[in-house]
Scaffold this motif. Structure first.
Motif, mmCIF file in Angstrom:
data_model
loop_
_atom_site.group_PDB
_atom_site.id
_atom_site.type_symbol
_atom_site.label_atom_id
_atom_site.label_comp_id
_atom_site.label_asym_id
_atom_site.label_seq_id
_atom_site.Cartn_x
_atom_site.Cartn_y
_atom_site.Cartn_z
ATOM 1 N N ARG B 9 0.824 -1.205 0.000
ATOM 2 C CA ARG B 9 0.000 0.000 0.000
ATOM 3 C C ARG B 9 0.863 1.262 0.000
ATOM 4 N NH1 ARG B 9 -5.138 0.213 1.671
ATOM 5 N NH2 ARG B 9 -4.903 2.310 0.801
ATOM 6 N N TYR B 35 -2.898 2.855 -13.672
ATOM 7 C CA TYR B 35 -2.977 4.301 -13.797
ATOM 8 C C TYR B 35 -2.038 4.948 -12.783
ATOM 9 C CZ TYR B 35 -7.294 3.557 -16.422
ATOM 10 O OH TYR B 35 -8.216 3.168 -17.352
ATOM 11 N N GLN B 37 -1.654 8.442 -10.587
ATOM 12 C CA GLN B 37 -2.350 9.647 -10.156
ATOM 13 C C GLN B 37 -1.395 10.585 -9.444
ATOM 14 O OE1 GLN B 37 -5.556 9.189 -7.309
ATOM 15 N NE2 GLN B 37 -6.328 11.232 -7.700
ATOM 16 N N GLY B 40 -0.726 17.106 -10.062
ATOM 17 C CA GLY B 40 -0.661 17.993 -11.218
ATOM 18 C C GLY B 40 -1.296 17.426 -12.480
ATOM 19 N N GLN B 41 -1.178 16.128 -12.674
ATOM 20 C CA GLN B 41 -1.632 15.507 -13.923
ATOM 21 C C GLN B 41 -2.913 14.703 -13.771
ATOM 22 O OE1 GLN B 41 -0.224 16.107 -16.863
ATOM 23 N NE2 GLN B 41 1.160 17.493 -15.788
ATOM 24 N N GLY B 42 -3.368 14.510 -12.561
ATOM 25 C CA GLY B 42 -4.574 13.706 -12.392
ATOM 26 C C GLY B 42 -4.283 12.230 -12.649
ATOM 27 N N LEU B 43 -5.294 11.523 -13.094
ATOM 28 C CA LEU B 43 -5.180 10.088 -13.367
ATOM 29 C C LEU B 43 -4.756 9.876 -14.811
ATOM 30 C CD1 LEU B 43 -8.347 8.715 -11.612
ATOM 31 C CD2 LEU B 43 -6.183 7.508 -11.599
ATOM 32 N N PHE B 45 -3.428 7.034 -17.762
ATOM 33 C CA PHE B 45 -3.381 5.629 -18.143
ATOM 34 C C PHE B 45 -1.959 5.200 -18.458
ATOM 35 C CE2 PHE B 45 -4.697 1.697 -19.911
ATOM 36 C CZ PHE B 45 -4.144 1.544 -21.175
ATOM 37 N N GLU B 48 -2.580 -1.528 -20.218
ATOM 38 C CA GLU B 48 -3.639 -2.494 -19.954
ATOM 39 C C GLU B 48 -3.201 -3.858 -20.427
ATOM 40 O OE1 GLU B 48 -6.086 -3.798 -22.463
ATOM 41 O OE2 GLU B 48 -7.626 -4.569 -21.114
ATOM 42 N N LEU B 88 0.404 8.074 -6.695
ATOM 43 C CA LEU B 88 -0.452 6.956 -6.315
ATOM 44 C C LEU B 88 -0.651 6.116 -7.569
ATOM 45 C CD1 LEU B 88 -2.326 5.668 -4.136
ATOM 46 C CD2 LEU B 88 -4.181 7.030 -5.128
ATOM 47 N N LEU B 90 -2.626 3.211 -9.325
ATOM 48 C CA LEU B 90 -3.898 2.509 -9.197
ATOM 49 C C LEU B 90 -4.000 1.402 -10.234
ATOM 50 C CD1 LEU B 90 -6.036 5.705 -8.773
ATOM 51 C CD2 LEU B 90 -5.971 3.872 -7.101
ATOM 52 N N GLN B 103 -14.717 -0.406 -14.898
ATOM 53 C CA GLN B 103 -13.524 -0.863 -14.214
ATOM 54 C C GLN B 103 -13.691 -0.733 -12.711
ATOM 55 O OE1 GLN B 103 -10.299 1.459 -15.872
ATOM 56 N NE2 GLN B 103 -9.943 -0.108 -17.424
ATOM 57 N N PHE B 105 -11.530 -0.356 -9.290
ATOM 58 C CA PHE B 105 -10.200 0.065 -8.874
ATOM 59 C C PHE B 105 -9.813 -0.504 -7.511
ATOM 60 C CE2 PHE B 105 -8.623 3.307 -11.811
ATOM 61 C CZ PHE B 105 -9.742 3.531 -12.591
ATOM 62 N N GLY B 106 -8.522 -0.750 -7.369
ATOM 63 C CA GLY B 106 -7.969 -1.079 -6.063
ATOM 64 C C GLY B 106 -7.684 0.202 -5.299
ATOM 65 N N PRO B 107 -7.200 0.064 -4.064
ATOM 66 C CA PRO B 107 -6.950 1.241 -3.221
ATOM 67 C C PRO B 107 -5.685 2.001 -3.608
ATOM 68 C CG PRO B 107 -6.315 -0.740 -2.073
ATOM 69 C CD PRO B 107 -6.942 -1.190 -3.353
#
Lengths: 115, 114
Positions: B9, B35, B37, B40-43, B45, B48, B88, B90, B103, B105-107
């Motif tokens: 984690r 992904y 996160q 500044g850039q958000g989430l 990709f 896959e 982070l 994800l 989708q 998502f995990g923590p």
């Protein structure tokens, strides 16, 4: 170049009123749109989605509206409840062609429901 | 049923090191996406995997790689860590990764590079 934009970093709404979260996109290839909700220390949770062939999708208190000509979608939450306080992400996919191109996310809007 | 799990984690690494993150999808899900996160850039990709094959890749340098095993579990590796890799990470799974794209998502794994 941000293809999915959520221009409001935060939004404060009184409990019981309507929350409207907005999202704009630039890529005309996007044909599937989703909203995710994220609490701190948790991964995003799927909330509601809409295909580009529709202009509205409703699920309980949540309704998503899509305006393709304006490349705009919005999420309406009514009535807003304290548990709705979270970060909301708009996401888009150009997945109709098959395969997974990955979701393109906006940067999120932090919704705060005031008691 | 059990959700998506990610280990570890939290992780602290030093610049130049490498790191491996793990993701176990929901039972029956064959598609795993990763992904990144950042504030500044958000989430964003990363890539896959579906049936042990990388099916799509985002716009990240080759230092970011992954793989998927026959039981659909996936690992992500970042080599030669940079300070900007602090984020982070994800993982999300879906049954097929197709257009319906719901989708789960995990923590996340919080990676800090010092």
């Amino acid at each position: 170049d941000q293809q999915v934009k959520q221009n409001s970093p935060s939004l404060s709404v009184q409990e019981g009123r309507i929350s409207i979260l907005n999202c704009d996109y630039t890529n005309s290839m996007f044909d599937y749109f989703l909203w995710y909700k994220k609490y701190p220390a948790e991964g995003p949770t799927f909330l509601i989605s809409i295909s580009s062939i529709k202009d509205k999708n409703e699920d309980g208190r949540f309704t998503v509206f899509l305006n393709k000509s304006a490349k705009h979608l919005s999420l309406h939450i009514v009535p807003s409840q304290p548990g709705d306080s979270a970060v909301y992400f708009c996401a888009a996919s150009a997945g109709e062609g098959g395969g997974a191109d990955g979701l393109t996310f906006g940067k999120g809007t932090h919704l705060i429901i005031q008691p | 049923k059990a959700g998506v799990t990610q280990t570890p984690r939290y992780l602290i690494k030093t610049r130049g090191q490498q790191v491996t993150l793990s993701c176990s999808p929901i039972s029956g899900h064959r598609s795993v996406s990763w992904y990144q996160q950042t504030p500044g850039q958000g989430l964003q990709f990363l890539f896959e995997y579906f049936s042990e094959t990388q099916r799509n890749k985002g716009n990240f340098p080759g230092r970011f790689s992954g793989r998927q095993f026959s039981n659909s579990r996936s690992e992500m590796n970042v080599s030669t860590l940079e300070l900007g890799d602090s984020a982070l990470y994800l993982c999300a799974s879906s049954r097929t990764g197709g257009p319906s794209y719901e989708q789960y998502f995990g923590p996340g794994t919080r990676l800090t590079v010092t």
